[in-house]
Design a protein around this motif. Structure first.
Motif, mmCIF file in Angstrom:
data_model
loop_
_atom_site.group_PDB
_atom_site.id
_atom_site.type_symbol
_atom_site.label_atom_id
_atom_site.label_comp_id
_atom_site.label_asym_id
_atom_site.label_seq_id
_atom_site.Cartn_x
_atom_site.Cartn_y
_atom_site.Cartn_z
ATOM 1 N N VAL A 48 -2.751 -23.893 15.266
ATOM 2 C CA VAL A 48 -2.350 -24.815 16.344
ATOM 3 C C VAL A 48 -2.704 -25.815 16.013
ATOM 4 C CG1 VAL A 48 -2.060 -24.828 18.872
ATOM 5 C CG2 VAL A 48 -1.375 -22.811 17.869
ATOM 6 N N ALA A 49 -4.330 -25.888 15.894
ATOM 7 C CA ALA A 49 -5.166 -27.314 15.688
ATOM 8 C C ALA A 49 -4.364 -28.624 14.749
ATOM 9 C CB ALA A 49 -6.122 -26.706 15.378
ATOM 10 N N ASN A 50 -3.988 -27.855 13.641
ATOM 11 C CA ASN A 50 -3.290 -28.895 13.076
ATOM 12 C C ASN A 50 -2.057 -29.468 13.085
ATOM 13 O OD1 ASN A 50 -2.720 -29.420 9.786
ATOM 14 N ND2 ASN A 50 -1.418 -29.296 9.707
ATOM 15 N N LEU A 51 -1.304 -29.057 14.231
ATOM 16 C CA LEU A 51 -0.244 -29.339 14.381
ATOM 17 C C LEU A 51 -0.974 -30.113 15.670
ATOM 18 C CD1 LEU A 51 2.755 -29.603 15.279
ATOM 19 C CD2 LEU A 51 2.732 -27.435 17.080
ATOM 20 N N ASP A 52 -1.775 -29.678 16.682
ATOM 21 C CA ASP A 52 -2.645 -30.740 17.247
ATOM 22 C C ASP A 52 -3.038 -32.594 16.985
ATOM 23 O OD1 ASP A 52 -3.703 -30.811 20.105
ATOM 24 O OD2 ASP A 52 -5.321 -31.781 19.225
ATOM 25 N N ILE A 53 -3.726 -32.616 15.604
ATOM 26 C CA ILE A 53 -3.797 -33.271 14.654
ATOM 27 C C ILE A 53 -2.777 -33.895 14.101
ATOM 28 C CG2 ILE A 53 -5.145 -34.346 12.372
ATOM 29 C CD1 ILE A 53 -6.627 -31.401 12.605
ATOM 30 N N GLN A 54 -2.004 -33.349 14.385
ATOM 31 C CA GLN A 54 -0.159 -34.677 13.584
ATOM 32 C C GLN A 54 0.328 -34.905 14.983
ATOM 33 O OE1 GLN A 54 0.596 -34.701 10.517
ATOM 34 N NE2 GLN A 54 1.019 -32.994 9.307
ATOM 35 N N VAL A 55 0.198 -34.438 16.151
ATOM 36 C CA VAL A 55 0.515 -34.851 16.692
ATOM 37 C C VAL A 55 -0.320 -36.170 17.341
ATOM 38 C CG1 VAL A 55 0.741 -34.613 19.752
ATOM 39 C CG2 VAL A 55 2.126 -32.848 17.747
#
Length: 261
Positions: free
Chosen positions: A211-218
């Motif tokens: 989820v942290a990686n998706l957060d970075i993308q967002v």
């Protein structure tokens, strides 16, 4: 043998005193035997009929249960599709990132980031549930079901493909499934996507690497929506096509399903 039977018959007449009475007793005996045989057949037929009925009812119950599950999947998936397409539309058309992320207060910034991550995760969660539990949603028309299957495959592609040599706001196929897995929780009635409140409790600390990686993308997306515009348009187009395909009852008004151009 015949002589023996004749002798028995004669002795029986001698004892009972009447050939007519003996004949009547023989007929009565035969009738009772036939009656007993018939009753056994009737009971056997009833048992077989009940067994067939039970099998049929169990099959019907299974069919209704599957239909109920399909309806549940369809509605939940439909809402996740609409939530995400609406967010993408407002990011592109309403400058949502500029208003609430770049120029908003801390609460607004947190909401835009966390809720966008959640909406993407919710969408991947229902995709994963469909893939692992029902494979695909059965629609009334088999051609529509085939089209839906192709759209779901296309969804995987548009999230991860390099557009014009750039991979901005990209989520690879394996990560799509991983996000979906962590967003699903087991309940008594099966696996369901967690709600937004539980998402904030469990994932807002950024400790989960998926989820942290998706957060970075967002975060990168909100900093520069224009850099990911082509991907957003592709994703949004597939979302709209999928909604229109499965929402035959038009639970979602068509005026809210405008494609990005």
């Amino acid at each position: 043998m015949m002589e023996f039977l004749t002798e028995v018959f004669d002795k029986t007449i001698e004892i009972l005193g009447s050939a007519t009475l003996v004949g009547g007793l023989v007929a009565l005996f035969a009738q009772e035997k036939i009656k007993g045989f018939t009753n056994k057949n009737v009971e056997k037929f009833k048992a077989e009929l009940k067994s067939a009925h039970d099998v049929e009812m169990k099959a019907l119950d299974r069919k209704l249960k599957v239909e109920d599950e399909m309806q549940e999947y369809k509605l939940s998936f439909l809402h996740s599709l609409n939530d995400l397409q609406s967010r993408i539309y407002h990011l592109v058309k309403s400058d949502m990132a500029g208003k609430y992320y770049k120029n908003g207060d801390e609460q607004s910034k947190d909401y835009v980031v966390n809720n966008t991550v959640f909406l993407i995760g919710q969408y991947f969660a229902w995709l994963e549930k469909i893939r692992t539990e029902v494979q695909f949603i059965q629609l009334a028309d088999s051609n529509d079901t085939n089209t839906l299957s192709k759209l779901l495959d296309q969804t995987v592609t548009v999230w991860q493909e390099n557009l014009e040599g750039k991979a901005t706001f990209a989520v690879w196929a394996g990560n799509q499934r991983a996000i979906g897995e962590v967003m699903l929780e087991k309940t008594d009635s099966g696996r369901h996507c967690i709600g937004y409140g539980k998402f904030l409790t469990e994932f807002s600390n950024k400790k989960n690497p998926i989820v942290a990686n998706l957060d970075i993308q967002v975060l990168a997306l909100l900093d520069d929506v224009g850099a990911s515009l082509d991907r957003l348009k592709s994703i949004h187009s597939v979302l709209i096509d999928t909604i229109i395909l499965i929402d035959k009852d038009q639970k979602i008004e068509r005026k809210f399903l405008e494609k990005l151009v």
